[in-house]
Design a protein around this motif. Structure first.
Motif, short mmCIF file in Angstrom:
data_model
loop_
_atom_site.label_atom_id
_atom_site.label_comp_id
_atom_site.label_asym_id
_atom_site.label_seq_id
_atom_site.Cartn_x
_atom_site.Cartn_y
_atom_site.Cartn_z
N THR A 99 87.56 5.98 41.13
CA THR A 99 86.14 6.12 40.86
C THR A 99 85.79 5.38 39.58
OG1 THR A 99 84.32 7.73 40.87
CG2 THR A 99 86.21 8.24 39.47
N GLY A 100 84.49 5.16 39.38
CA GLY A 100 84.00 4.40 38.24
C GLY A 100 82.79 3.60 38.68
N THR A 101 82.04 3.07 37.74
CA THR A 101 80.85 2.29 38.08
C THR A 101 81.24 0.92 38.60
OG1 THR A 101 79.64 3.43 36.32
CG2 THR A 101 78.64 1.45 37.24
N ASN A 102 82.09 0.23 37.88
CA ASN A 102 82.49 -1.13 38.23
C ASN A 102 84.00 -1.22 38.40
OD1 ASN A 102 79.73 -2.07 37.76
ND2 ASN A 102 80.21 -1.84 35.58
N GLY A 103 84.43 -2.14 39.26
CA GLY A 103 85.85 -2.43 39.39
C GLY A 103 86.60 -1.65 40.45
N ARG A 158 98.34 7.04 61.71
CA ARG A 158 98.98 6.83 63.02
C ARG A 158 99.41 5.38 63.20
NH1 ARG A 158 95.63 7.14 66.83
NH2 ARG A 158 93.74 7.90 65.84
N ALA A 159 98.68 4.45 62.60
CA ALA A 159 99.04 3.03 62.69
C ALA A 159 100.23 2.67 61.81
CB ALA A 159 97.83 2.17 62.32
N GLY A 160 100.60 3.59 60.91
CA GLY A 160 101.78 3.36 60.07
C GLY A 160 101.50 3.17 58.60
N VAL A 161 100.22 3.28 58.17
CA VAL A 161 99.90 3.12 56.76
C VAL A 161 100.43 4.33 55.98
CG1 VAL A 161 98.03 2.97 55.07
CG2 VAL A 161 97.85 1.72 57.22
N THR A 162 101.23 4.07 54.98
CA THR A 162 101.82 5.16 54.18
C THR A 162 101.18 5.28 52.80
OG1 THR A 162 103.55 3.68 53.32
CG2 THR A 162 104.04 4.93 55.34
N HIS A 163 100.57 4.19 52.30
CA HIS A 163 99.97 4.18 50.97
C HIS A 163 98.55 3.63 51.06
CE1 HIS A 163 104.17 4.66 49.99
NE2 HIS A 163 103.88 4.81 48.70
N LEU A 164 97.60 4.37 50.52
CA LEU A 164 96.19 3.99 50.62
C LEU A 164 95.50 4.13 49.27
CD1 LEU A 164 93.69 3.27 52.45
CD2 LEU A 164 93.30 5.75 52.59
N ALA A 165 94.75 3.10 48.87
CA ALA A 165 93.88 3.16 47.70
C ALA A 165 92.45 3.19 48.21
CB ALA A 165 94.10 1.95 46.80
N MET A 166 91.72 4.26 47.91
CA MET A 166 90.35 4.39 48.43
C MET A 166 89.36 4.61 47.30
SD MET A 166 90.05 8.17 50.19
CE MET A 166 88.25 8.24 49.98
N GLU A 167 88.20 3.97 47.44
CA GLU A 167 87.13 4.14 46.48
C GLU A 167 86.43 5.48 46.70
OE1 GLU A 167 84.56 0.62 46.09
OE2 GLU A 167 85.96 -0.40 47.44
N ALA A 168 86.08 6.13 45.61
CA ALA A 168 85.35 7.40 45.67
C ALA A 168 84.06 7.23 44.87
CB ALA A 168 86.19 8.54 45.09
N SER A 169 82.95 7.07 45.58
CA SER A 169 81.66 6.85 44.92
C SER A 169 81.11 8.15 44.36
CB SER A 169 80.67 6.23 45.91
OG SER A 169 80.29 7.20 46.88
#
Length: 478
Positions: A99-103, A158-169
């Motif tokens: 999270t954050g405004t920019n970046g 299910r597709a096999g992704v083990t690590h995820l970086a997600m934006e939290a607005s």
């Protein structure tokens, strides 16, 4: 799944639930309809439509009536997130919320790239959609509403992704959309003025972002904090109050410390101290602020368990996100770039950063979205006037506002700017002004492929328009 399983409470009758939605138009037979209170409308008013469409149950605040079984909750948005997580139970093993405004977008993409380079099946989720080597889905919002969010998390796992970086607005955090995500890492970029059309005050805006650390990060999780970003110390205090470990990055960082950053034509020459060792990296990134995003991404990956040595050795291989200080083309020895900056701080940061890559003059094109925070518009103009040699004010996404009125508010901060409403004409004008060593930075829309005027979205891509303008200019010059 039975309603009692979904709601974690005894219910009679206990219908089978075949889907979830907060949109009464999307209700099908057997669905649970979440009657949520919105800014412009109240979902409770659409319960009759949901009943007619075959809904099996309703989620709503206490006191809402229906002929169907009703799950009552004073915070139905949070309850919907919990139900969506049960209906779509899979998540990648490691999820980092940023999270954050920019970046946020660049940091998420950099973290996913680092994990991939280290051999993990990794992805990112945010403004650019959900993306990985094995899964891709466009998204309407930076952080989707809970049903789409958990459906996507489930599909990625299910597709096999083990690590995820997600934006939290901030909108999503205020509306409890990511409340049931199992965040192993929470990251903070910075906070500057934005979205005050939605949040009651700047303090309210910060409090929304702070929820990621104060309430959503697991008790065994780690906070990664860009200590060079405004608001960083406040996040450190939130983490300290919960006894959460932190990874602190940046020039003021303790764990991944930026010793020097030297911009050059091809990118950034970085010197970094981490875990008692000094590393050198030269990623092909434009803008010194990208060093903050890259180091925060490294902090995220280290917080998730990677060895610092392995992470530092991969920084050379980072690639910029589409529409984020993205190099587009060359015209007569000058360069054209696009960037998503649409806040006063982001405009100032982007222009100050590009200056180090421009031996000549800096030309900026700015605009502001309609139906959004109006107070930032003159401040954006001031930032552009301060950091650019020439400013062109153009239409962004005017939506339902008068485009000329939006431009007039921007020009209060940059009265000497050129006022060219037509964005394509503005870009062509900027391109025509370039000579050797100059830079044209087109700000505001970044990766977006459309321009919203009224309720319609017309095809418009800054990068494509700039390439066409450059081609026409070079033909003119012979």
């Amino acid at each position: 799944m039975r309603l009692s399983e979904l709601a974690y409470e005894t219910i009679s009758p206990d219908p089978q639930i075949d889907g979830l939605t907060a949109d009464s138009r999307a209700v099908s037979r057997g669905f649970l309809f979440a009657a949520l209170e919105g800014v412009k409308s109240d979902g409770a008013d659409f319960i009759p439509q949901a009943e007619e469409n075959g809904a099996a149950a309703i989620l709503a605040r206490p006191g809402v009536r229906s002929t169907l079984p009703v799950i009552e909750d004073p915070e139905p948005r949070r309850r919907l997130a919990q139900m969506a997580a049960r209906f779509y139970p899979r998540q990648p093993e490691v999820v980092a919320g940023i999270t954050g405004t920019n970046g946020k977008t660049s940091t998420a993409r950099f973290a996913a790239q680092l994990w991939t380079l280290l051999g993990y099946e990794a992805g990112s989720m945010g403004t650019l959609g959900a993306q990985s080597r094995v899964y891709e889905r466009p998204l309407a919002h930076t952080t989707p509403e809970p049903v789409t969010l958990h459906e996507t998390l489930d599909a990625m796992a299910r597709a096999g992704v083990t690590h995820l970086a997600m934006e939290a607005s901030s909108h999503a955090l205020a509306q409890h959309r990511p409340d049931a995500v199992n965040f192993r890492v929470a990251a903070f970029t910075n906070i500057t003025q934005d979205h005050l059309d939605y949040h009651a005050s700047f303090d309210d805006y910060f409090a929304a972002k702070g929820r990621l650390f104060s309430q959503l990060l697991t008790t065994s999780g780690t906070a990664a904090i860009n200590m060079d970003g405004e608001g960083a110390q406040g996040v450190v205090e939130i983490a300290r109050a919960r006894n959460l470990p932190t990874i602190q990055t940046g020039v003021k960082g303790r764990d991944v410390k930026l010793l020097s950053c030297k911009p050059h034509l091809g990118g950034l020459a970085l010197e970094i101290e981490c875990n008692g060792y000094v590393y050198r990296a030269d990623p092909p990134l434009i803008g010194a602020f990208q060093a903050e995003n890259a180091l925060l991404a490294a902090g995220i990956v280290i917080a998730a368990g990677a060895k610092p040595y392995d992470v530092m050795l991969q920084l050379d291989n980072l690639e910029g996100a589409p529409g984020r200080m993205e190099y587009i083309t060359e015209v007569w020895g000058g360069g054209v770039y696009v960037d998503y900056a649409h806040t006063p701080d982001a405009v100032a940061t982007a222009l100050a950063a590009i200056r180090a890559h421009a031996p000549g003059k800096v030309i900026a094109i700015i605009g502001a979205g309609g139906d959004r925070d109006r107070t930032k518009r003159p401040l954006m103009g001031e930032a552009a006037a301060k950091y650019a040699d020439t400013v062109i004010v153009a239409d962004d996404n005017p939506r339902t506002e008068d485009p000329a009125a939006i431009r007039a508010e921007l020009m209060k901060g940059c009265p000497d700017a050129k006022n060219i409403g037509d964005r394509a004409e503005a870009i062509a004008t900027g391109v025509a002004m370039l000579s050797e060593g100059d830079v044209l930075l087109i700000l505001g829309k970044g990766h977006e492929a459309g321009q919203q005027v009224g309720d319609e979205i017309f095809p418009f891509d800054d990068a494509s328009v700039a390439r066409d303008a450059a081609s026409d200019r070079m033909k003119e010059l012979g």
